[in-house]
Design a protein around this motif. Structure first.
Motif, PDB file in Angstrom:
ATOM      1  N   LYS A  55     -20.818  24.937 -21.637  1.00 53.14           N
ATOM      2  CA  LYS A  55     -21.769  24.060 -20.949  1.00 53.14           C
ATOM      3  C   LYS A  55     -21.723  24.301 -19.439  1.00 53.14           C
ATOM      4  O   LYS A  55     -22.759  24.311 -18.772  1.00 53.14           O
ATOM      5  N   ASN A  56     -20.527  24.493 -18.902  1.00 47.88           N
ATOM      6  CA  ASN A  56     -20.404  24.792 -17.479  1.00 47.88           C
ATOM      7  C   ASN A  56     -21.076  26.114 -17.143  1.00 47.88           C
ATOM      8  O   ASN A  56     -21.702  26.260 -16.094  1.00 47.88           O
ATOM      9  N   ARG A  57     -20.967  27.079 -18.043  1.00 45.50           N
ATOM     10  CA  ARG A  57     -21.588  28.390 -17.831  1.00 45.50           C
ATOM     11  C   ARG A  57     -23.113  28.261 -17.790  1.00 45.50           C
ATOM     12  O   ARG A  57     -23.767  28.836 -16.922  1.00 45.50           O
ATOM     13  N   ASP A  58     -23.678  27.492 -18.715  1.00 43.86           N
ATOM     14  CA  ASP A  58     -25.126  27.283 -18.720  1.00 43.86           C
ATOM     15  C   ASP A  58     -25.576  26.549 -17.459  1.00 43.86           C
ATOM     16  O   ASP A  58     -26.598  26.891 -16.861  1.00 43.86           O
ATOM     17  N   LEU A  59     -24.800  25.547 -17.048  1.00 45.32           N
ATOM     18  CA  LEU A  59     -25.141  24.775 -15.863  1.00 45.32           C
ATOM     19  C   LEU A  59     -25.073  25.629 -14.595  1.00 45.32           C
ATOM     20  O   LEU A  59     -25.957  25.572 -13.742  1.00 45.32           O
ATOM     21  N   VAL A  60     -24.047  26.453 -14.483  1.00 42.34           N
ATOM     22  CA  VAL A  60     -23.895  27.297 -13.296  1.00 42.34           C
ATOM     23  C   VAL A  60     -25.004  28.347 -13.227  1.00 42.34           C
ATOM     24  O   VAL A  60     -25.493  28.679 -12.146  1.00 42.34           O
ATOM     25  N   LYS A  61     -25.452  28.851 -14.376  1.00 50.23           N
ATOM     26  CA  LYS A  61     -26.580  29.800 -14.390  1.00 50.23           C
ATOM     27  C   LYS A  61     -27.859  29.121 -13.919  1.00 50.23           C
ATOM     28  O   LYS A  61     -28.624  29.696 -13.138  1.00 50.23           O
ATOM     29  N   THR A  62     -28.096  27.901 -14.394  1.00 43.56           N
ATOM     30  CA  THR A  62     -29.289  27.159 -13.992  1.00 43.56           C
ATOM     31  C   THR A  62     -29.280  26.869 -12.496  1.00 43.56           C
ATOM     32  O   THR A  62     -30.295  27.029 -11.812  1.00 43.56           O
ATOM     33  N   LEU A  63     -28.126  26.466 -11.974  1.00 38.40           N
ATOM     34  CA  LEU A  63     -28.025  26.182 -10.545  1.00 38.40           C
ATOM     35  C   LEU A  63     -28.243  27.441  -9.705  1.00 38.40           C
ATOM     36  O   LEU A  63     -28.877  27.387  -8.649  1.00 38.40           O
ATOM     37  N   MET A  64     -27.736  28.571 -10.168  1.00 36.62           N
ATOM     38  CA  MET A  64     -27.943  29.825  -9.436  1.00 36.62           C
ATOM     39  C   MET A  64     -29.414  30.228  -9.471  1.00 36.62           C
ATOM     40  O   MET A  64     -29.947  30.699  -8.467  1.00 36.62           O
ATOM     41  N   GLU A  65     -30.067  30.049 -10.612  1.00 36.23           N
ATOM     42  CA  GLU A  65     -31.500  30.352 -10.689  1.00 36.23           C
ATOM     43  C   GLU A  65     -32.283  29.508  -9.688  1.00 36.23           C
ATOM     44  O   GLU A  65     -33.161  30.027  -8.992  1.00 36.23           O
ATOM     45  N   LEU A  66     -31.956  28.221  -9.602  1.00 34.12           N
ATOM     46  CA  LEU A  66     -32.639  27.349  -8.653  1.00 34.12           C
ATOM     47  C   LEU A  66     -32.363  27.774  -7.214  1.00 34.12           C
ATOM     48  O   LEU A  66     -33.258  27.739  -6.366  1.00 34.12           O
ATOM     49  N   ALA A  67     -31.139  28.182  -6.922  1.00 32.44           N
ATOM     50  CA  ALA A  67     -30.794  28.639  -5.574  1.00 32.44           C
ATOM     51  C   ALA A  67     -31.549  29.915  -5.224  1.00 32.44           C
ATOM     52  O   ALA A  67     -32.059  30.059  -4.108  1.00 32.44           O
ATOM     53  N   ILE A  68     -31.655  30.842  -6.164  1.00 29.01           N
ATOM     54  CA  ILE A  68     -32.363  32.099  -5.912  1.00 29.01           C
ATOM     55  C   ILE A  68     -33.854  31.846  -5.742  1.00 29.01           C
ATOM     56  O   ILE A  68     -34.490  32.429  -4.853  1.00 29.01           O
ATOM     57  N   ILE A  69     -34.417  30.959  -6.555  1.00 28.20           N
ATOM     58  CA  ILE A  69     -35.839  30.616  -6.420  1.00 28.20           C
ATOM     59  C   ILE A  69     -36.094  30.035  -5.028  1.00 28.20           C
ATOM     60  O   ILE A  69     -37.079  30.368  -4.374  1.00 28.20           O
ATOM     61  N   ASP A  70     -35.186  29.177  -4.564  1.00 23.94           N
ATOM     62  CA  ASP A  70     -35.332  28.589  -3.237  1.00 23.94           C
ATOM     63  C   ASP A  70     -35.235  29.657  -2.148  1.00 23.94           C
ATOM     64  O   ASP A  70     -35.999  29.635  -1.175  1.00 23.94           O
ATOM     65  N   LEU A  71     -34.337  30.624  -2.323  1.00 24.87           N
ATOM     66  CA  LEU A  71     -34.212  31.714  -1.354  1.00 24.87           C
ATOM     67  C   LEU A  71     -35.461  32.613  -1.346  1.00 24.87           C
ATOM     68  O   LEU A  71     -35.896  33.070  -0.286  1.00 24.87           O
ATOM     69  N   ILE A  72     -36.042  32.845  -2.523  1.00 29.20           N
ATOM     70  CA  ILE A  72     -37.242  33.667  -2.618  1.00 29.20           C
ATOM     71  C   ILE A  72     -38.415  32.970  -1.937  1.00 29.20           C
ATOM     72  O   ILE A  72     -39.208  33.604  -1.232  1.00 29.20           O
ATOM     73  N   LYS A  73     -38.524  31.652  -2.108  1.00 26.17           N
ATOM     74  CA  LYS A  73     -39.624  30.891  -1.506  1.00 26.17           C
ATOM     75  C   LYS A  73     -39.532  30.888   0.010  1.00 26.17           C
ATOM     76  O   LYS A  73     -40.552  30.866   0.696  1.00 26.17           O
ATOM     77  N   THR A  74     -38.316  30.887   0.554  1.00 25.84           N
ATOM     78  CA  THR A  74     -38.161  30.820   2.003  1.00 25.84           C
ATOM     79  C   THR A  74     -38.282  32.188   2.673  1.00 25.84           C
ATOM     80  O   THR A  74     -38.226  32.272   3.894  1.00 25.84           O
ATOM     81  N   LYS A  75     -38.443  33.241   1.892  1.00 23.57           N
ATOM     82  CA  LYS A  75     -38.605  34.594   2.453  1.00 23.57           C
ATOM     83  C   LYS A  75     -39.876  34.712   3.229  1.00 23.57           C
ATOM     84  O   LYS A  75     -40.886  34.239   2.980  1.00 23.57           O
TER      85      LYS A  75
END
Length: 75
Positions: A55-75
């Motif tokens: 469950k922690n692995r799934d949660l950490v993947k989801t959080l990283m996806e959200l962080a990367i999406i946020d980084l892509i949007k701010t480019k």
């Protein structure tokens, strides 16, 4: 492969285990955080919310996806 999939494939996921063992009443309790890291972006996320590492692995993947999406949007 889009930007998100490419960046997620470059991430490293591991369980952060301590160097020293604890003793006493907590000797049998194993709650180590699951960590995902993207070294090129400098992003590291650690999760120890659930007792289950899956469950922690799934949660950490989801959080990283959200962080990367946020980084892509701010480019």
């Amino acid at each position: 492969m889009n930007d998100l999939e490419l960046l997620m494939s470059q991430c490293e996921i591991y369980v952060d285990t301590p160097k020293e063992r604890v003793g006493g009443q907590v000797a049998g309790m194993v709650y180590y955080p699951t960590v995902i890291e993207h070294k090129d972006l400098g992003v590291k996320i650690s999760v120890n919310y659930h007792k289950s590492q899956y469950k922690n692995r799934d949660l950490v993947k989801t959080l990283m996806e959200l962080a990367i999406i946020d980084l892509i949007k701010t480019k």
